[in-house]
Design a protein around this motif. Structure first.
Motif, PDB file in Angstrom:
ATOM      1  N   UNK A  15      34.714  -9.686  39.932  1.00 23.95           N
ATOM      2  CA  UNK A  15      36.117  -9.288  40.016  1.00 23.95           C
ATOM      3  C   UNK A  15      36.726  -9.010  38.644  1.00 23.95           C
ATOM      4  N   UNK A  16      36.238  -9.696  37.625  1.00 27.59           N
ATOM      5  CA  UNK A  16      36.830  -9.514  36.296  1.00 27.59           C
ATOM      6  C   UNK A  16      36.611  -8.095  35.781  1.00 27.59           C
ATOM      7  N   UNK A  17      35.533  -7.447  36.211  1.00 27.78           N
ATOM      8  CA  UNK A  17      35.276  -6.060  35.805  1.00 27.78           C
ATOM      9  C   UNK A  17      36.347  -5.150  36.412  1.00 27.78           C
ATOM     10  N   UNK A  18      36.658  -5.374  37.688  1.00 29.53           N
ATOM     11  CA  UNK A  18      37.708  -4.582  38.331  1.00 29.53           C
ATOM     12  C   UNK A  18      39.073  -4.908  37.727  1.00 29.53           C
TER      13      UNK A  18
ATOM     14  N   UNK B  70      43.648  -2.848  34.684  1.00 33.20           N
ATOM     15  CA  UNK B  70      44.579  -2.910  33.553  1.00 33.20           C
ATOM     16  C   UNK B  70      44.547  -1.602  32.767  1.00 33.20           C
ATOM     17  N   UNK B  71      43.360  -1.058  32.563  1.00 27.71           N
ATOM     18  CA  UNK B  71      43.257   0.222  31.858  1.00 27.71           C
ATOM     19  C   UNK B  71      43.919   1.335  32.662  1.00 27.71           C
ATOM     20  N   UNK B  72      43.662   1.366  33.951  1.00 25.79           N
ATOM     21  CA  UNK B  72      44.228   2.416  34.813  1.00 25.79           C
ATOM     22  C   UNK B  72      45.749   2.341  34.815  1.00 25.79           C
ATOM     23  N   UNK B  73      46.290   1.128  34.912  1.00 28.23           N
ATOM     24  CA  UNK B  73      47.742   0.974  35.010  1.00 28.23           C
ATOM     25  C   UNK B  73      48.441   1.003  33.654  1.00 28.23           C
TER      26      UNK B  73
ATOM     27  N   UNK C 234      46.918  -5.789  42.691  1.00 32.19           N
ATOM     28  CA  UNK C 234      45.943  -4.898  43.329  1.00 32.19           C
ATOM     29  C   UNK C 234      44.756  -5.697  43.871  1.00 32.19           C
ATOM     30  N   UNK C 235      44.219  -6.598  43.049  1.00 35.61           N
ATOM     31  CA  UNK C 235      43.080  -7.404  43.485  1.00 35.61           C
ATOM     32  C   UNK C 235      43.441  -8.246  44.710  1.00 35.61           C
TER      33      UNK C 235
END
Length: 298
Positions: free
Chosen positions: A155-158, A163-166, A190-191
């Motif tokens: 999950x930490x990868x997502x 964070x990068x996307x947002x 999101x998660x």
């Protein structure tokens, strides 16, 4: 005008909810929605229903996620406002409307009356959205074949990808979360939504370029209403290449290959690039939605 009576329903009198006219076609839109009778509230005047609201949540939720059905009779906007104002749950309100409702002589006044009632109750418009529904009759979108897709159990990868996307986003809900608690809150919300969905965790996928660089993520999902495009996101440094379409096409194929007879999707109306990708991928607009947030401090 006689006094207003506002109360919740239960299994014995839930039928009262259906006695109000439905000019916006909400009943048809909620044909697959399961509403709990005790999360439905009505406003009565002289024994007649003049406003109604249905609060909704998933099967395991102890409190509602949102209000996704809200109606007022002609001339009863204040009754609708009071229905919202006095509710025990102050959550986001979703007003679902026919596509092109502003050009519809029946839908427009009905919609505007509900908007006025919500605003009178202290709700603010957050965003207007397009709602999409793909079916096999529209055909599967072409896969460009530019990206590779793989699941990722961590999950930490997502979380870091989100964070990068947002960090550069047009999404109103993400922007609201960032304003409240920064990128960490936006990514965590999101998660939390992805985990709340009853679809398998293994469906979440990362997308990489041929050079092995992260391009983005897509989340095929099922919410309680059925298959949906859970999330499409491209990291900022990979934008401008149309990769959101690649992600959407892959997400559509993924769900269709697992038997989806329809796929729901949505995007903010101001997100013109994503709206164009939905159209290109064969996802027609079937409804529009106005999202309201409850009064500050609720």
């Amino acid at each position: 005008m006689t006094d207003l009576v506002i109360r919740a329903l239960d299994a014995s009198d839930a039928r009262l909810f259906d006695t109000l006219p439905d000019p916006l076609g909400a009943a048809e839109g909620h044909a697959r929605t399961v509403h709990r009778p005790d999360w439905k509230r009505i406003a009565l005047r002289d024994g007649k229903v003049v406003a109604r609201g249905a609060w909704w949540g998933g099967p395991g939720d102890e409190t509602p996620v949102n209000i996704n059905w809200f109606d007022v009779a002609v001339g009863e906007e204040e009754a609708g406002a009071e229905l919202l104002r006095t509710a025990p749950f102050q959550v986001e309100l979703e007003l679902n409307l026919p596509a092109g409702w502003r050009d519809d002589p029946v839908a427009r006044p009905a919609a505007e009356a509900r908007v006025r009632a919500a605003k009178a109750a202290g709700y603010d418009v957050l965003v207007e959205r397009f709602m999409y529904r793909w079916t096999p009759a529209h055909g599967l979108p072409e896969r460009p074949g530019r990206l590779t897709f793989r699941p990722e159990p961590d999950d930490s990868v997502f979380f870091e990808a989100l964070k990068r996307i947002h960090s550069v986003t047009l999404d109103a809900h993400a922007l609201r979360a960032i304003a409240e608690g920064g990128l960490d809150q936006a990514a965590q919300e999101e998660l939390d939504f992805f985990h709340w969905c009853p679809s398998p965790r293994e469906w979440w996928q990362l997308a990489h370029t041929p050079e092995g660089e992260l391009a983005g993520i897509h989340i095929p999902a099922h919410n309680p209403g059925g298959p949906c495009i859970g999330f499409i996101g491209v990291v900022p440094e990979q934008r401008g290449r149309g990769y959101a379409y690649d992600l959407l096409a892959e997400c559509t194929h993924f769900l269709a290959e697992r038997g989806a007879e329809f796929i729901a999707g949505a995007t903010d109306q101001g997100n013109f690039p994503m709206a164009a990708h939905f159209v290109k991928a064969g996802h027609p607009v079937v409804k529009e939605r106005i999202n309201f947030v409850p009064p500050t401090g609720s």
